[in-house]
Scaffold this active site. Structure first.
Site, PDB file in Angstrom:
ATOM      1  N   ARG A   7      37.141  45.063  47.762  1.00  0.00           N
ATOM      2  CA  ARG A   7      37.833  44.534  46.589  1.00  0.00           C
ATOM      3  C   ARG A   7      38.890  45.544  46.182  1.00  0.00           C
ATOM      4  NH1 ARG A   7      33.373  43.276  42.151  1.00  0.00           N
ATOM      5  NH2 ARG A   7      35.220  42.746  40.939  1.00  0.00           N
ATOM      6  N   HIS A   8      39.854  45.073  45.442  1.00  0.00           N
ATOM      7  CA  HIS A   8      40.838  45.966  44.849  1.00  0.00           C
ATOM      8  C   HIS A   8      40.143  46.971  43.943  1.00  0.00           C
ATOM      9  CE1 HIS A   8      40.208  43.790  41.109  1.00  0.00           C
ATOM     10  NE2 HIS A   8      40.271  42.677  41.833  1.00  0.00           N
ATOM     11  N   ASN A  14      39.362  43.701  34.865  1.00  0.00           N
ATOM     12  CA  ASN A  14      37.950  44.036  35.076  1.00  0.00           C
ATOM     13  C   ASN A  14      37.385  44.690  33.823  1.00  0.00           C
ATOM     14  OD1 ASN A  14      38.706  44.958  38.426  1.00  0.00           O
ATOM     15  ND2 ASN A  14      37.502  43.180  37.851  1.00  0.00           N
ATOM     16  N   ARG A  57      47.098  43.978  42.010  1.00  0.00           N
ATOM     17  CA  ARG A  57      45.984  44.925  42.109  1.00  0.00           C
ATOM     18  C   ARG A  57      45.550  45.192  43.546  1.00  0.00           C
ATOM     19  NH1 ARG A  57      44.732  40.151  39.583  1.00  0.00           N
ATOM     20  NH2 ARG A  57      42.851  39.003  40.167  1.00  0.00           N
ATOM     21  N   GLU A  77      42.688  35.582  44.416  1.00  0.00           N
ATOM     22  CA  GLU A  77      41.410  35.316  43.755  1.00  0.00           C
ATOM     23  C   GLU A  77      41.251  33.830  43.437  1.00  0.00           C
ATOM     24  OE1 GLU A  77      38.408  35.648  43.399  1.00  0.00           O
ATOM     25  OE2 GLU A  77      38.043  37.255  41.980  1.00  0.00           O
ATOM     26  N   HIS A 143      39.709  40.060  46.559  1.00  0.00           N
ATOM     27  CA  HIS A 143      39.036  39.867  45.271  1.00  0.00           C
ATOM     28  C   HIS A 143      37.596  39.428  45.526  1.00  0.00           C
ATOM     29  CE1 HIS A 143      43.131  39.879  43.588  1.00  0.00           C
ATOM     30  NE2 HIS A 143      43.410  39.241  44.705  1.00  0.00           N
TER      31      HIS A 143
END
Length: 187
Positions: A7-8, A14, A57, A77, A143
């Site tokens: 994931r980023h 977040n 991201r 995402e 994502h």
């Protein structure tokens, strides 16, 4: 062939517990990107190719790596539709029935004007097939929902389990011969 999947790094959304959007990385997220870059430099035979989503991201997470980077919209995402940019709490207040359905029917629940996990699985299918056909090691920065769908494609995890696969921030999944291991990247 090894697929490195992450994931980023931690994003502003977040931290705020928000859906979707195109936020940048936090300081902690930038530290993960740097730690990932250092880890990749230390690995013999690490991929020379990286796929990212088109979101800021993921691109920021991969930016410092000296490898070819190719953005793919298929890796964006899950589209939260009317829920984009909302916190989970705001979504629950505005769409209480949708929030209940999302909790109980996570695989098939489609955000109003958005996507479901089934949609993401379908959206990523051809990219996964093409990646496997390439037959070369690759890094994919994406994502959580997309990573879950890709784990399904690359390991054969049953679709009903996809929404529940643990894909933590700041770790690297390594998939080889349908088997997955996790590497914690210290940031």
């Amino acid at each position: 062939m090894r697929i490195y999947l992450t994931r980023h790094g931690e994003s502003e959304y977040n931290v705020e517990n928000r859906l979707g959007g195109d936020p940048g990385l936090t300081q902690r997220g930038r530290e993960y990107a740097h730690a990932l870059q250092c880890y990749c430099k230390q690995c013999d035979g690490f991929p020379t190719m990286c796929f990212t989503s088109t979101k800021k991201r993921t691109i920021e997470t991969a930016a410092g790596m000296a490898i070819t980077k190719i953005p793919h919209a298929e890796l964006d995402e899950i589209n939260a539709g009317v829920g984009e940019h909302m916190t989970y709490e705001e979504f629950a207040a505005a769409y209480p029935m949708g929030d209940r359905l999302r909790a109980t029917e996570k695989l098939t629940y489609r955000y109003p004007s958005g996507e479901s996990y089934i949609d993401v699985i379908e959206r990523t299918r051809q990219l996964a097939v093409d990646t496997l056909r390439r037959g070369e090691d690759i890094l994919i920065v994406c994502h959580r929902a997309v990573a879950r769908a890709l784990v399904h494609h690359f390991t054969g995890v049953a679709p009903k389990r996809v929404p529940f696969i643990d894909i933590p921030l700041h770790s690297l999944l390594v998939i080889e011969d349908g088997q997955m291991t996790s590497v914690n990247i210290d940031s």
